[in-house]
Design a protein around this motif. Structure first.
Motif, mmCIF file in Angstrom:
data_model
loop_
_atom_site.group_PDB
_atom_site.id
_atom_site.type_symbol
_atom_site.label_atom_id
_atom_site.label_comp_id
_atom_site.label_asym_id
_atom_site.label_seq_id
_atom_site.Cartn_x
_atom_site.Cartn_y
_atom_site.Cartn_z
ATOM 1 N N VAL A 289 0.857 -1.190 0.000
ATOM 2 C CA VAL A 289 0.000 0.000 0.000
ATOM 3 C C VAL A 289 0.891 1.236 0.000
ATOM 4 C CG1 VAL A 289 -1.872 -1.136 1.258
ATOM 5 C CG2 VAL A 289 -0.187 0.204 2.513
ATOM 6 N N ALA A 290 0.376 2.308 -0.566
ATOM 7 C CA ALA A 290 1.094 3.585 -0.556
ATOM 8 C C ALA A 290 0.089 4.708 -0.767
ATOM 9 C CB ALA A 290 2.167 3.623 -1.646
ATOM 10 N N THR A 291 0.465 5.916 -0.338
ATOM 11 C CA THR A 291 -0.353 7.097 -0.582
ATOM 12 C C THR A 291 0.519 8.203 -1.160
ATOM 13 O OG1 THR A 291 -0.058 8.399 1.450
ATOM 14 C CG2 THR A 291 -1.559 6.504 1.565
ATOM 15 N N SER A 292 -0.127 9.256 -1.609
ATOM 16 C CA SER A 292 0.606 10.389 -2.186
ATOM 17 C C SER A 292 0.919 11.463 -1.153
ATOM 18 C CB SER A 292 -0.183 11.007 -3.346
ATOM 19 O OG SER A 292 -1.412 11.549 -2.887
ATOM 20 N N PHE A 293 0.716 11.167 0.120
ATOM 21 C CA PHE A 293 1.097 12.125 1.165
ATOM 22 C C PHE A 293 2.586 12.404 1.059
ATOM 23 C CE2 PHE A 293 2.772 12.883 5.498
ATOM 24 C CZ PHE A 293 2.092 14.057 5.790
ATOM 25 N N ILE A 302 -0.324 17.195 -5.920
ATOM 26 C CA ILE A 302 0.692 17.760 -6.820
ATOM 27 C C ILE A 302 2.085 17.216 -6.503
ATOM 28 C CG2 ILE A 302 1.869 19.891 -7.504
ATOM 29 C CD1 ILE A 302 -0.749 21.360 -6.966
ATOM 30 N N ASP A 303 2.413 17.181 -5.219
ATOM 31 C CA ASP A 303 3.792 16.891 -4.816
ATOM 32 C C ASP A 303 4.053 15.418 -4.515
ATOM 33 O OD1 ASP A 303 4.465 19.656 -4.915
ATOM 34 O OD2 ASP A 303 3.484 19.926 -2.985
ATOM 35 N N GLY A 304 3.012 14.593 -4.454
ATOM 36 C CA GLY A 304 3.221 13.205 -4.067
ATOM 37 C C GLY A 304 2.709 12.213 -5.088
ATOM 38 N N VAL A 305 3.189 10.982 -4.987
ATOM 39 C CA VAL A 305 2.728 9.881 -5.837
ATOM 40 C C VAL A 305 2.416 8.690 -4.947
ATOM 41 C CG1 VAL A 305 4.016 10.623 -7.862
ATOM 42 C CG2 VAL A 305 5.087 9.064 -6.232
ATOM 43 N N ALA A 306 1.550 7.811 -5.418
ATOM 44 C CA ALA A 306 1.189 6.612 -4.659
ATOM 45 C C ALA A 306 1.555 5.336 -5.416
ATOM 46 C CB ALA A 306 -0.300 6.627 -4.346
#
Length: 827
Positions: A289-293, A302-306
């Motif tokens: 699992v991952a988030t764009s935080f 804008i600044d993150g990717v998941a």
């Protein structure tokens, strides 16, 4: 029976017996049926990814969470830039005794409510094996952080093993059948959030996003929501460019979960939404699992990717064998968990499933190893939920199944967030404290603006009742819609700053104190100095003030919360000033500021003892609207503070005791956890133990319908704390209290067995930490210490106290020494 067979039989018998004793005694939660409710499930985590396992037979449901998946985006602290202008009118109303007017005016010093911790999704394994189920067992082994399910269908045994690895950032599910080709299942994703799922070849994905605002009652901001605090012209131009980029971009934190199956035999199959396995014997499911935080001050849209993060974690883990992943997971986990061991003597409790154990214990039966299990579970939960910098454990740790969770599953900073970390240092989990300490640093950034715009204080930083992953620091209340009793409280910075000193004094990490901790402590103290006003007696007080979530009742019947000179405020400021002064001395800096703090500390309005012999919560000796209220914030100086003690301030300690007597023992789960610590600090081991048993009182799952439901504060079948509903702080507070009953310390002394109850007349503990960088190992019988070993992490001097015996000890760095306390040194 030949000797070889006999020896083999005895070994197997002993092994089986040892496994049962271990499972029953200290480290294993187990059940003879699947979980039906969340409060019966077993939870796993690596400090970021959380998994809630139900262990079903036909369908095995697993809730997935990620500590960084929240609604919202970075907070705009200047949301109510002129709020401070209302302070003169509030203070004038308080001086005139017009508390009703002050209460209404206090609502003008409010901002937005916090954002909400979000559920990522549900992973469901649908098994195709039908038939009568026998020999079902579901367990969680705290010594390895591994959960298992086993059962039989028509003579075929099926097993599943689950863990969430910190080193490999992956969840692993191992499935086996005792009969070749008997394993048949399909896997699918779902989510309460806006999302889509897709299966391709040997891969299953779930992609979605958290809402920009979870609670429809929360205030909605425009593009200025992401703007800098005080934008320059160049920044304004840059903001316009970013606004154009965002115009057609979906906002909110994105998330991804990916899944692959590694099989030894059988055939992998898929539809457009499911991934499955047919006619297999053994398989391993890998879940990432991952988030764009990307940070509290970065835009997750804008600044993150998941997805790239989830793909990378899955790819790396999938290249490793199950055994290699499991070995790395256990080694990583045990380096923390194995630091502390606890034994409370012999037990005669029978071997029962954990929920039945709780029911038996609630009837007053002895089960010392259940008491140890609860302590170990608290440490397990902190290791499993607090390993992400800047993202501390929230109200539910990291395990939340709700789209709209209770109290947004946020950071409630008038007790609950802090209680989560009471066990971090004394139970030898200092690394788990770092997510909170780094979060405090984030709060200081938004908190500087909060101090200026809400409170008119131009130095330092402030924080209030609630926060979230975006380090929101403003007072909540939806801009005047909520009651001041909980919404208007600006003392979180004072309370949180004491955690910084705790980390230093337990670790003796001078570099941390110098580079990170002290500037934050100083900023909190600066705000408190600016917030204090002078009363008619020339003493320093706060005003307006509230005592968290409690209310007073005046003679004319008025019930309110807004006042001046609240005891809780001043207790926290005392601790804040005292610890900041000590930090300044350690670092030998800021002598002038230190002198100012010392002068203000001496001028604080003193504690008052009321007509009932209690410690007054209010400036005047008013009645409590709820005398048994769950909050006891005005006892802060007794615990978690340490400026009230039975020895140094006996009158205040006795008034604190009277306050606890008036409040009684029946309260919410987290409040019971706090009260156990308070009784321990009063050196009343039997009363602390009584409340510990109260905390472990069985509570039915929230959704369970029974003719005679068991409700109230206590413990759910899976050992989760019942507020109710579930709040993890009671687990942490209760575990911390066990350590507090055995060892108490300050910068100069270590007090051994200060609150040992009669029920624990014999026992042993290893690895409990004491302030000054010391570690304690001891055993006792007949409530008398038989052996004591003390070691020092950095080297130093302390005064050991055991009953009326005192002995000064000085150790070198890394030195370990056995101490005979009862042998008095020759003069």
């Amino acid at each position: 029976m030949n000797s070889t067979f006999k020896n083999t039989f005895l070994i197997l018998l002993f092994t089986s017996y040892a496994i049962n004793i271990s499972a029953q005694s200290k480290n294993v939660l187990w059940y003879d049926k699947p979980a039906e409710f969340f409060e019966e499930s077993l939870v796993l985590g690596n400090g970021k990814m959380g998994a809630t396992v139900f262990g079903g037979v036909d369908s095995d449901k697993i809730y997935l969470n990620d500590a960084t998946l929240w609604s919202g985006e970075p907070v705009y602290p200047l949301m109510n830039r002129d709020a401070y202008k209302n302070l003169p009118a509030i203070r004038e109303a308080l001086i005139k005794g017009d508390y009703k007017l002050a209460e209404e005016l206090n609502k003008k010093i409010q901002g937005k409510n916090s954002e909400s911790y979000a559920p990522l999704g549900t992973l469901e394994i649908k098994n195709h094996n039908k038939g009568k189920v026998t020999n079902y067992r579901r367990e969680l082994d705290l010594s390895t952080a591994i959960s298992k399910v086993s059962y039989e269908i028509d003579g075929v045994q099926f097993t599943r093993e689950y863990f969430v690895s910190a080193p490999d950032k992956i969840m692993i599910i191992k499935l086996k059948s005792s009969q070749k080709g008997a394993l048949n299942f399909d896997v699918q994703y779902s989510s309460l959030l806006e999302s889509s799922s897709e299966a391709k070849k040997n891969s299953l994905s779930l992609n979605g996003r958290a809402p920009i605002h979870e609670n429809p009652g929360y205030f909605m901001y425009s593009e200025t929501y992401l703007s800098p605090l005080y934008p320059t012209e160049a920044q304004k131009a840059e903001m316009e460019k970013e606004a154009l980029k965002r115009k057609n971009k979906i906002r909110g934190t994105r998330f991804t979960s990916l899944l692959k199956i590694k099989n030894t035999d059988g055939t992998i199959v898929n539809t457009d939404k499911t991934l499955g396995l047919r006619n297999a014997t053994e398989a391993t499911i890998y879940v990432s699992v991952a988030t764009s935080f990307a940070g509290f001050d970065k835009s997750p849209s804008i600044d993150g990717v998941a997805e790239p993060l989830a793909k990378n974690d899955l790819k790396k883990a999938f290249s490793k064998s199950y055994d290699k992943l499991k070995t790395a997971h256990i080694a990583d986990y045990q380096k923390f968990f194995n630091r502390v061991t606890l034994d409370l003597g012999k037990t005669t409790a029978p071997d029962l499933p954990t929920d039945e154990r709780l029911l038996r214990y609630a009837d007053g039966k002895e089960d010392k190893n259940l008491e140890i299990l609860y302590f170990n579970f608290g440490r397990y939960l902190l290791i499993s939920s607090s390993r992400t910098l800047g993202v501390p454990a929230n109200l539910q740790g990291i395990w939340n199944p709700h789209l709209n969770p209770p109290w947004s599953s946020n950071y409630t900073m008038n007790i609950n967030l802090e209680e989560n970390y009471w066990l971090a240092e004394n139970t030898n989990l200092s690394e788990m404290h770092l997510p909170l300490l780094s979060f405090i640093k984030n709060l200081s950034v938004t908190g500087k603006v909060t101090a200026e715009s809400f409170y008119g204080v131009n130095e330092g930083w402030a924080a209030a009742h609630n926060s979230d992953i975006w380090a929101m620091s403003n007072p909540v209340g939806q801009f005047g819609k909520e009651e001041p009793m909980w919404a208007c409280w600006p003392m979180a910075e004072a309370w949180l700053s004491t955690h910084i000193w705790e980390h230093y004094i337990f670790t003796e990490d001078r570099e941390y104190l110098k580079n990170e901790g002290y500037p934050l402590m100083k900023g909190a103290a600066q705000f408190c100095r600016g917030w204090l006003v002078t009363d008619r007696n020339g003493n320093l007080i706060t005003g307006p003030s509230t005592s968290p979530e409690n209310q007073y009742k005046l003679a004319d019947g008025f019930v309110g919360a807004t006042m001046y000179g609240g005891t809780a405020d001043l207790a926290m400021i005392r601790e804040c000033f005292d610890k900041t002064i000590k930090a300044s001395k350690v670092l030998n800096i800021d002598a002038e500021f230190r002198a100012e703090l010392e002068a203000d500390l001496a001028k604080l309005h003193p504690y008052q003892i009321g007509k009932k012999g209690n410690l007054q919560e209010w400036y005047f000796d008013w009645e409590d609207n709820d005398p048994k209220h769950r909050h006891q914030s005005h006892l802060f100086g007794l615990f978690p503070g340490n400026h009230i003690t039975p020895l140094k301030t006996p009158d205040l300690a006795e008034a604190s005791r009277k306050t606890l007597e008036i409040k009684g023992d029946e309260t919410t789960g987290w409040s019971k956890g706090w009260r156990i610590n308070l009784w321990a600090r009063l050196w009343d081991g039997n009363r602390a133990y009584k409340m510990y048993r109260e905390l472990l009182r069985y509570v039915d799952p929230d959704g369970k319908k029974t003719e005679t439901p068991r409700r109230g504060g206590g413990t759910y079948p899976n050992l989760f704390d019942a507020h109710p509903p579930f709040q993890i702080d009671g687990n942490f507070g209760g575990a911390a209290a066990v350590a507090e009953m055995l060892v108490q310390s300050d910068e100069n002394e270590i007090r051994l067995l200060p609150a040992l109850p009669d029920a624990w007349e014999e026992g042993a503990v290893k690895g409990i930490c004491a302030r000054g960088g010391f570690e304690i190992e001891m055993n006792w019988s007949n409530k008398t210490i038989q052996k004591l070993i003390i070691s020092s992490k950095k080297g130093g001097k302390t005064n050991l106290i055991y009953g009326d015996i005192q002995r000064e000890v000085e150790l070198k760095k890394g030195e370990k020494r056995t101490i005979q306390l009862w042998i008095k040194e020759k003069k």
